[in-house]
Structure formats: C-alpha cells, structure tokens
Design a protein around this motif. Structure first.
Motif, PDB file in Angstrom:
ATOM      1  N   LYS A  10      -1.954   6.669   0.046  1.00 21.09           N
ATOM      2  CA  LYS A  10      -2.584   5.537   0.716  1.00 21.09           C
ATOM      3  C   LYS A  10      -2.161   5.481   2.171  1.00 21.09           C
ATOM      4  CE  LYS A  10      -2.798   2.869  -3.494  1.00 21.09           C
ATOM      5  NZ  LYS A  10      -4.098   3.365  -3.813  1.00 21.09           N
ATOM      6  N   VAL A  11      -3.013   4.927   2.987  1.00 19.49           N
ATOM      7  CA  VAL A  11      -2.670   4.617   4.367  1.00 19.49           C
ATOM      8  C   VAL A  11      -2.565   3.094   4.427  1.00 19.49           C
ATOM      9  CG1 VAL A  11      -3.405   4.711   6.764  1.00 19.49           C
ATOM     10  CG2 VAL A  11      -3.907   6.623   5.237  1.00 19.49           C
ATOM     11  N   VAL A  12      -1.385   2.628   4.811  1.00 15.23           N
ATOM     12  CA  VAL A  12      -1.109   1.194   4.801  1.00 15.23           C
ATOM     13  C   VAL A  12      -0.764   0.754   6.200  1.00 15.23           C
ATOM     14  CG1 VAL A  12       0.359  -0.598   3.820  1.00 15.23           C
ATOM     15  CG2 VAL A  12      -0.289   1.352   2.423  1.00 15.23           C
ATOM     16  N   GLU A  13      -1.316  -0.384   6.611  1.00 16.40           N
ATOM     17  CA  GLU A  13      -1.013  -0.969   7.913  1.00 16.40           C
ATOM     18  C   GLU A  13      -0.126  -2.192   7.690  1.00 16.40           C
ATOM     19  OE1 GLU A  13      -3.529  -2.232  11.797  1.00 16.40           O
ATOM     20  OE2 GLU A  13      -4.285  -2.939   9.879  1.00 16.40           O
ATOM     21  N   GLY A  15       4.944 -11.122   5.556  1.00 20.61           N
ATOM     22  CA  GLY A  15       4.093 -11.767   4.568  1.00 20.61           C
ATOM     23  C   GLY A  15       3.101 -10.786   3.959  1.00 20.61           C
ATOM     24  N   LYS A  16       2.620 -11.099   2.762  1.00 22.78           N
ATOM     25  CA  LYS A  16       1.652 -10.232   2.089  1.00 22.78           C
ATOM     26  C   LYS A  16       0.361 -10.091   2.889  1.00 22.78           C
ATOM     27  CE  LYS A  16       2.071 -12.515  -1.785  1.00 22.78           C
ATOM     28  NZ  LYS A  16       1.881 -12.996  -3.158  1.00 22.78           N
ATOM     29  N   SER A  17       0.022 -11.119   3.655  1.00 21.39           N
ATOM     30  CA  SER A  17      -1.201 -11.057   4.449  1.00 21.39           C
ATOM     31  C   SER A  17      -1.057 -10.098   5.634  1.00 21.39           C
ATOM     32  CB  SER A  17      -1.580 -12.447   4.951  1.00 21.39           C
ATOM     33  OG  SER A  17      -0.573 -12.945   5.811  1.00 21.39           O
ATOM     34  N   GLN A  18       0.154  -9.652   5.933  1.00 17.50           N
ATOM     35  CA  GLN A  18       0.395  -8.735   7.047  1.00 17.50           C
ATOM     36  C   GLN A  18       0.430  -7.280   6.590  1.00 17.50           C
ATOM     37  OE1 GLN A  18       3.840 -11.323   8.279  1.00 17.50           O
ATOM     38  NE2 GLN A  18       3.159 -10.573  10.274  1.00 17.50           N
ATOM     39  N   VAL A  19       0.201  -7.034   5.313  1.00 15.77           N
ATOM     40  CA  VAL A  19       0.155  -5.679   4.765  1.00 15.77           C
ATOM     41  C   VAL A  19      -1.256  -5.434   4.262  1.00 15.77           C
ATOM     42  CG1 VAL A  19       1.092  -4.116   3.033  1.00 15.77           C
ATOM     43  CG2 VAL A  19       2.583  -5.813   4.096  1.00 15.77           C
ATOM     44  N   ASP A  20      -1.857  -4.321   4.718  1.00 17.07           N
ATOM     45  CA  ASP A  20      -3.240  -4.026   4.347  1.00 17.07           C
ATOM     46  C   ASP A  20      -3.367  -2.546   4.000  1.00 17.07           C
ATOM     47  OD1 ASP A  20      -5.991  -4.538   3.982  1.00 17.07           O
ATOM     48  OD2 ASP A  20      -6.423  -3.856   6.015  1.00 17.07           O
ATOM     49  N   ILE A  21      -4.019  -2.244   2.892  1.00 15.10           N
ATOM     50  CA  ILE A  21      -4.316  -0.857   2.540  1.00 15.10           C
ATOM     51  C   ILE A  21      -5.565  -0.467   3.316  1.00 15.10           C
ATOM     52  CG2 ILE A  21      -4.938   0.734   0.697  1.00 15.10           C
ATOM     53  CD1 ILE A  21      -3.368  -1.062  -1.230  1.00 15.10           C
ATOM     54  N   VAL A  22      -5.402   0.473   4.246  1.00 12.50           N
ATOM     55  CA  VAL A  22      -6.500   0.878   5.125  1.00 12.50           C
ATOM     56  C   VAL A  22      -7.362   1.950   4.458  1.00 12.50           C
ATOM     57  CG1 VAL A  22      -7.049   1.882   7.384  1.00 12.50           C
ATOM     58  CG2 VAL A  22      -5.115   0.328   7.150  1.00 12.50           C
ATOM     59  N   ALA A  54       0.412  -4.765  -6.400  1.00  8.76           N
ATOM     60  CA  ALA A  54       1.867  -4.622  -6.502  1.00  8.76           C
ATOM     61  C   ALA A  54       2.425  -3.859  -5.310  1.00  8.76           C
ATOM     62  CB  ALA A  54       2.235  -3.920  -7.798  1.00  8.76           C
ATOM     63  N   VAL A  55       1.698  -2.846  -4.833  1.00  8.35           N
ATOM     64  CA  VAL A  55       2.134  -2.082  -3.658  1.00  8.35           C
ATOM     65  C   VAL A  55       2.212  -2.992  -2.441  1.00  8.35           C
ATOM     66  CG1 VAL A  55       1.404  -0.306  -2.016  1.00  8.35           C
ATOM     67  CG2 VAL A  55       1.360   0.174  -4.446  1.00  8.35           C
ATOM     68  N   VAL A  56       1.192  -3.814  -2.235  1.00  6.37           N
ATOM     69  CA  VAL A  56       1.183  -4.732  -1.087  1.00  6.37           C
ATOM     70  C   VAL A  56       2.356  -5.698  -1.184  1.00  6.37           C
ATOM     71  CG1 VAL A  56      -0.095  -6.622  -0.006  1.00  6.37           C
ATOM     72  CG2 VAL A  56      -1.285  -4.525  -0.646  1.00  6.37           C
ATOM     73  N   GLU A  57       2.598  -6.245  -2.354  1.00  9.07           N
ATOM     74  CA  GLU A  57       3.703  -7.193  -2.536  1.00  9.07           C
ATOM     75  C   GLU A  57       5.055  -6.533  -2.278  1.00  9.07           C
ATOM     76  OE1 GLU A  57       3.137  -8.676  -6.483  1.00  9.07           O
ATOM     77  OE2 GLU A  57       1.431  -9.938  -5.897  1.00  9.07           O
ATOM     78  N   MET A  58       5.236  -5.322  -2.791  1.00 10.92           N
ATOM     79  CA  MET A  58       6.516  -4.638  -2.621  1.00 10.92           C
ATOM     80  C   MET A  58       6.749  -4.218  -1.175  1.00 10.92           C
ATOM     81  SD  MET A  58       6.716  -2.426  -6.121  1.00 10.92           S
ATOM     82  CE  MET A  58       8.254  -1.669  -5.656  1.00 10.92           C
ATOM     83  N   LEU A  59       5.704  -3.744  -0.490  1.00  8.68           N
ATOM     84  CA  LEU A  59       5.867  -3.359   0.910  1.00  8.68           C
ATOM     85  C   LEU A  59       6.115  -4.571   1.797  1.00  8.68           C
ATOM     86  CD1 LEU A  59       3.235  -0.516   1.306  1.00  8.68           C
ATOM     87  CD2 LEU A  59       5.725  -0.307   1.264  1.00  8.68           C
TER      88      LEU A  59
END
Length: 67
Positions: A61-64, A46-53, A34-39
């Motif tokens: 969390k550290v998110v890229e 796109g969702k593929s451009q958000v990654d929890i590092v 849900a965090v990836v989708e919301m960010l």
C-alpha cells in the motif's frame, strides 16, 4: 501489510519500509481500517490524518500521513 497475524504490530525494516501486521481478515475493508488505526497510533496522529492512497486491494500500500 500482513493480515491475520497472531499479534498486531508495526515494524520498520533496515530499508525504512514500514510493515503493518494486523489481526483482522482482509474482508470488507476490515484490514485496511486496522492499518489506518495502527499507523495513526504509530505516528501519533489522528486517524483522519492517515489515508491509503494506493493499494486498497493489495498487500503493498501507499499511505499518506499528514502531520
């Protein structure tokens, strides 16, 4: 990240830290998804451009985000 919130939302505080409130439980990766989708929606990527590092099992969390 704030789980089991009444209302899902993304907020930025005065220090520039992004707080994500999700209405999903922290079970089996549901809250992380849900965090990836919301960010992705917040940053308009796109969702593929958000990654929890880092912090997969933590509230912090550290998110890229790749533009």
């Amino acid at each position: 990240m704030h789980v089991n919130s009444r209302r899902a939302r993304v907020e930025k505080d005065l220090l520039g830290v992004v707080h994500v409130h999700v209405n999903k439980p922290a079970l089996e990766g549901r809250a992380n998804k849900a965090v990836v989708e919301m960010l992705a929606e917040y940053f308009e990527v796109g969702k593929s451009q958000v990654d929890i590092v880092a912090g997969h099992k933590s509230k912090r969390k550290v998110v890229e985000v790749i533009y």
